[in-house]
Design an enzyme around this catalytic site. Structure first.
Site, PDB file in Angstrom:
ATOM      1  N   GLU A  58     -10.426   3.949   3.323  1.00  0.00           N
ATOM      2  CA  GLU A  58      -9.528   4.649   2.422  1.00  0.00           C
ATOM      3  C   GLU A  58      -9.902   4.267   1.002  1.00  0.00           C
ATOM      4  OE1 GLU A  58      -5.536   5.422   5.079  1.00  0.00           O
ATOM      5  OE2 GLU A  58      -5.470   3.828   3.573  1.00  0.00           O
ATOM      6  N   HIS A  99      -3.752  14.117   0.645  1.00  0.00           N
ATOM      7  CA  HIS A  99      -3.990  13.218   1.776  1.00  0.00           C
ATOM      8  C   HIS A  99      -2.819  13.250   2.756  1.00  0.00           C
ATOM      9  CE1 HIS A  99      -5.258   9.778   4.123  1.00  0.00           C
ATOM     10  NE2 HIS A  99      -4.120   9.162   3.854  1.00  0.00           N
ATOM     11  N   ASP A 102       0.852  -1.189   0.000  1.00  0.00           N
ATOM     12  CA  ASP A 102       0.000   0.000   0.000  1.00  0.00           C
ATOM     13  C   ASP A 102       0.885   1.234   0.000  1.00  0.00           C
ATOM     14  OD1 ASP A 102      -2.461   1.330   0.018  1.00  0.00           O
ATOM     15  OD2 ASP A 102      -2.373   1.611   2.182  1.00  0.00           O
ATOM     16  N   ASP A 138      -9.139   0.240   1.729  1.00  0.00           N
ATOM     17  CA  ASP A 138      -8.181  -0.221   2.737  1.00  0.00           C
ATOM     18  C   ASP A 138      -8.665   0.269   4.106  1.00  0.00           C
ATOM     19  OD1 ASP A 138      -5.909  -1.601   3.528  1.00  0.00           O
ATOM     20  OD2 ASP A 138      -4.685   0.203   3.542  1.00  0.00           O
ATOM     21  N   TYR A 148       1.250   5.698  -0.515  1.00  0.00           N
ATOM     22  CA  TYR A 148       0.808   6.898   0.198  1.00  0.00           C
ATOM     23  C   TYR A 148       1.063   8.074  -0.750  1.00  0.00           C
ATOM     24  CZ  TYR A 148       0.658   9.829   4.539  1.00  0.00           C
ATOM     25  OH  TYR A 148       0.355  10.717   5.545  1.00  0.00           O
ATOM     26  N   ARG A 157      -8.002   4.065  13.009  1.00  0.00           N
ATOM     27  CA  ARG A 157      -7.126   5.224  13.193  1.00  0.00           C
ATOM     28  C   ARG A 157      -6.566   5.327  14.608  1.00  0.00           C
ATOM     29  NH1 ARG A 157      -5.645   6.397   8.107  1.00  0.00           N
ATOM     30  NH2 ARG A 157      -7.449   6.874   6.785  1.00  0.00           N
ATOM     31  N   GLN A 200      -3.836   2.750  14.817  1.00  0.00           N
ATOM     32  CA  GLN A 200      -2.748   3.248  13.977  1.00  0.00           C
ATOM     33  C   GLN A 200      -1.970   4.368  14.659  1.00  0.00           C
ATOM     34  OE1 GLN A 200      -4.116   4.931  10.272  1.00  0.00           O
ATOM     35  NE2 GLN A 200      -2.064   5.395   9.536  1.00  0.00           N
ATOM     36  N   LYS A 214      -4.132  -1.568  10.092  1.00  0.00           N
ATOM     37  CA  LYS A 214      -4.440  -1.721   8.672  1.00  0.00           C
ATOM     38  C   LYS A 214      -4.668  -3.174   8.255  1.00  0.00           C
ATOM     39  CE  LYS A 214      -3.442   2.582   7.204  1.00  0.00           C
ATOM     40  NZ  LYS A 214      -4.285   3.432   6.345  1.00  0.00           N
ATOM     41  N   GLU A 267      -9.149   3.861  -2.649  1.00  0.00           N
ATOM     42  CA  GLU A 267      -7.888   3.679  -3.366  1.00  0.00           C
ATOM     43  C   GLU A 267      -8.118   2.990  -4.708  1.00  0.00           C
ATOM     44  OE1 GLU A 267      -4.693   2.076  -1.097  1.00  0.00           O
ATOM     45  OE2 GLU A 267      -5.444   2.832   0.824  1.00  0.00           O
ATOM     46  N   GLU A 308     -10.093  12.618   7.195  1.00  0.00           N
ATOM     47  CA  GLU A 308      -9.960  13.921   6.545  1.00  0.00           C
ATOM     48  C   GLU A 308     -11.304  14.637   6.454  1.00  0.00           C
ATOM     49  OE1 GLU A 308      -7.112  13.834   2.952  1.00  0.00           O
ATOM     50  OE2 GLU A 308      -7.853  11.783   3.175  1.00  0.00           O
ATOM     51  N   THR A 342      -8.779  -5.575   3.899  1.00  0.00           N
ATOM     52  CA  THR A 342      -8.687  -4.718   2.717  1.00  0.00           C
ATOM     53  C   THR A 342      -9.644  -5.291   1.684  1.00  0.00           C
ATOM     54  OG1 THR A 342      -6.353  -4.193   3.136  1.00  0.00           O
ATOM     55  CG2 THR A 342      -7.174  -3.841   0.891  1.00  0.00           C
TER      56      THR A 342
END
Length: 367
Positions: A167, A106, A99, A199, A101, A203, A206, A219, A169, A322, A223
């Site tokens: 997420e 973001h 994965d 994904d 970034y 949080r 994390q 994470k 993606e 976000e 997924t």
């Protein structure tokens, strides 16, 4: 037709009482490829054997399918199965999962949330596509329920995640492998196609665990990927976003591999975000080059994902952390409900278009 002959995404499907096999979507039906093309590679319960054949085979097969669905439709018709009669399965066997970034917006937003008052981007971010290795065994097909993960939430605190997130993606599926010690060749010679990815992220787990080594249990619990893999050849390409400083050496782009893909994130059926993939800072050819420059090998079925796709506007952010600014700005849903992070029973669906094409959606419900 958004699923016409210029699209033709692949999937693995089964009918009641029959074994899974490979097909392509055409309209609201799926073409059973093994009997339609007289090729037993498509009788496998996975795309991997076909993907391993390589780009020349991918291209010639695509052309043959297009002919079968236009000039030879009367003969092909018996092998078209209505989608409501089939079950869709995991489309490929995941060998490894990486994965990235790669969204400037973001990464900047996350930096502002977790490191307020400091430079949002780490010093390396504009020099290489940052990534991490995920867990292949927890990549699941769309529709698989997602269990809220448990873990450490802080010093002496253990329990279910209170900040379960998504997420949005785009994932890239490897067809042609490489030998250990040899960097990958041309992007289009290795990557078979793309699939939408969610994904899922815890949080709070994390935030406590990521220093100093990065994502792990926050994470690796799930997924989700779409059951549909759209061939790379079908996608509209655009120039990649300008980069400053210019990447050196192996990261210099070899062609236009920005992709004109527009995503929508739906929470319980309501659109909450519209992330644009064309805004991504690092392009997938750069991701592949970086992933293999040290000699790491590719395997058929490898999956690498873009990381959260976010644009410059608030409504273009591809994650709840976000959209709600880490829970401080709840989003409002029809009927008066609000959300900061996901509640049990919530369903998240990610869908996308690419020009006049529709990509197969990915969906999951928190159970």
């Amino acid at each position: 037709m958004s699923f016409g002959v210029d699209n033709l995404p692949y999937a693995v499907f089964s009918c009641p009482g029959q074994q899974p096999r490979v097909g392509v979507r055409y309209g609201d039906r799926i073409l059973d490829l093994a009997p339609a093309l007289h090729d037993e590679v498509f009788a496998a319960p996975s795309l991997n054997p076909f993907m391993a054949r390589g780009r020349t085979a991918w291209q010639s097969t695509r052309r043959l399918i297009q002919v079968k669905l236009t000039d030879d439709l009367a003969v092909t018709e018996p092998h078209l199965v209505p989608l409501e009669r089939v079950r869709l399965h995991m489309p490929f066997e995941v060998a490894d999962y990486v994965d990235f970034y790669c969204s400037l917006e973001h990464a900047s937003n996350i930096g502002k949330i977790f490191r307020p008052g400091s430079e949002p981007l780490q010093p390396n971010w504009r020099h290489l596509p940052v990534g991490y290795h995920g867990r292949a065994g927890t990549v699941v097909v769309s529709g698989t329920p997602v269990r809220r993960p448990h873990g450490q939430l802080g010093p002496g605190r253990f329990g279910p995640s209170e900040k379960l997130d998504i997420e949005a993606e785009l994932g890239f599926v490897i067809g042609v492998p490489t030998e250990m010690g040899s960097p990958a060749g041309a992007f289009e010679d290795h990557v078979f196609g793309v699939t939408l990815v969610n994904d899922w992220s815890a949080r709070d787990i994390q935030a406590w665990e990521y220093v100093p080594l990065g994502p792990f249990l926050g994470k690796s619990f799930a997924t989700s990927v779409s059951p549909w893999v759209t061939p790379l050849e079908a996608l509209p390409r655009v120039p990649g976003r300008p980069q400053d400083p210019k990447p050196g050496g192996y990261l210099r782009r070899q062609g236009d591999w920005g992709l004109d893909v527009s995503l929508e994130v739906l929470l319980n059926g309501e659109v909450v975000a519209r992330p644009p993939y064309s805004a991504m800072y690092w392009t997938p050819d750069q991701m592949l080059a970086h992933m293999t420059v040290n000699g790491a090998s590719l395997r058929t079925g490898d999956l690498f994902a873009s990381g959260t796709i976010s644009g410059p506007e608030p409504e273009q952010r591809g994650s709840l952390i976000e959209l709600t600014w880490n829970g401080t700005e709840p989003i409002k849903l029809p009927g008066g409900e609000t959300r900061t992070f996901l509640q049990d029973g919530d369903t998240v669906t990610i869908r996308a278009t690419a020009g006049n094409l529709t990509l197969g959606e990915v969906s999951g419900t928190v159970g």
